[in-house]
Design a protein around this motif. Structure first.
Motif, short mmCIF file in Angstrom:
data_model
loop_
_atom_site.label_atom_id
_atom_site.label_comp_id
_atom_site.label_asym_id
_atom_site.label_seq_id
_atom_site.Cartn_x
_atom_site.Cartn_y
_atom_site.Cartn_z
N SER A 62 0.87 -1.18 0.00
CA SER A 62 0.00 0.00 0.00
C SER A 62 0.90 1.23 0.00
O SER A 62 2.10 1.14 0.31
CB SER A 62 -0.92 0.00 1.23
N VAL A 63 0.32 2.35 -0.36
CA VAL A 63 1.07 3.61 -0.36
C VAL A 63 0.31 4.58 0.55
O VAL A 63 -0.89 4.80 0.37
CB VAL A 63 1.18 4.19 -1.79
N ASP A 64 1.03 5.14 1.55
CA ASP A 64 0.36 6.05 2.48
C ASP A 64 0.24 7.46 1.88
O ASP A 64 0.70 7.71 0.76
CB ASP A 64 1.03 6.04 3.86
N ILE A 71 5.18 -2.61 2.36
CA ILE A 71 5.11 -3.95 1.77
C ILE A 71 4.39 -4.89 2.73
O ILE A 71 4.78 -5.01 3.90
CB ILE A 71 6.53 -4.52 1.49
N THR A 72 3.36 -5.57 2.23
CA THR A 72 2.63 -6.52 3.06
C THR A 72 2.96 -7.97 2.70
O THR A 72 2.88 -8.84 3.56
CB THR A 72 1.10 -6.31 2.96
N TYR A 95 -4.52 -2.27 -1.97
CA TYR A 95 -3.16 -2.68 -2.30
C TYR A 95 -2.87 -2.66 -3.79
O TYR A 95 -3.78 -2.76 -4.62
CB TYR A 95 -2.90 -4.10 -1.79
N ASN A 96 -1.59 -2.57 -4.06
CA ASN A 96 -1.05 -2.82 -5.40
C ASN A 96 -0.30 -4.13 -5.33
O ASN A 96 0.36 -4.42 -4.32
CB ASN A 96 -0.07 -1.71 -5.81
N ILE A 97 -0.37 -4.91 -6.38
CA ILE A 97 0.49 -6.08 -6.53
C ILE A 97 1.17 -5.91 -7.88
O ILE A 97 0.49 -5.79 -8.91
CB ILE A 97 -0.30 -7.41 -6.49
#
Length: 193
Positions: A62-64, A71-72, A95-97
């Protein structure tokens, strides 16, 4: 490409896949290639696909509001990539993947995956075991993040995932561990001595 997935499923199943099972799986999973930095899922979209990585490396993050990536998940060969909350709840993903390396994968839409789980006992069994392992790993990671020092988290990470150290740069690993890259650099210098 499908053989890797068949082998993976058979590793988790108590009974091997039949030739009919293999045909159903081969028909349901489609090959997909991603170039480095190409998205598999973008924040704001609903996750409609699950991907089994046959070659390459990916990350989920995710980007805050300050533009900092968190990174998760890190993924490599024989790992599954998906935002499970979005896929199961049909909600917009936070999220982005994306592909960290050029990546080859087999993808299936969520509805077809659920269908295969009902039709193929070995596939359902593999999915349940995969879910259990994922839950346990998430629980351990949460406990480690809450309870352990940065040094201990890095020590556990290198012990449990040495293959990821070779595939991802320090700033990605630092983000995954919830520390700064400077902190990780200091920890690594101490461990080298």
């Amino acid at each position: 490409m499908h053989e890797k997935l068949i082998t993976y499923i058979n590793q988790y199943a108590t009974s091997p896949l039949t030739s009919e099972d293999k045909e159903l799986i081969t028909a349901a999973f489609q090959p997909k290639k991603l170039r480095k930095k190409q998205y598999f899922l973008q924040e704001g979209d609903v996750c409609k696909y699950v991907g089994f990585i046959t070659k390459g490396a990916m990350r989920q993050y995710s980007v805050d509001e300050k533009g900092v990536e968190h990174i998760t998940h890190l993924y490599i060969e024989n790992w599954w990539a998906c935002d499970r909350e979005s896929a199961v709840m049909l909600t917009i993903s936070k999220y982005n993947i994306d592909a960290w390396e050029d990546t080859e994968m087999l993808v299936i839409n969520v509805a077809d995956m659920l269908n295969l789980m009902g039709k193929i006992p070995s596939f359902g069994e593999m999915t349940r075991l995969m879910d259990q392992k994922s839950f346990i790993a998430s629980q351990r990671r949460l406990s480690s993040t809450i309870s352990n020092s940065a040094e201990k988290r890095y020590e556990e990470f290198t012990k449990n995932h040495p293959e990821l150290i070779q595939r991802f740069p320090q700033h990605i690993i630092a983000s995954f561990l919830g520390i700064t890259k400077e902190t990780l650099s200091r920890i690594r210098k101490k461990t080298i001595r």
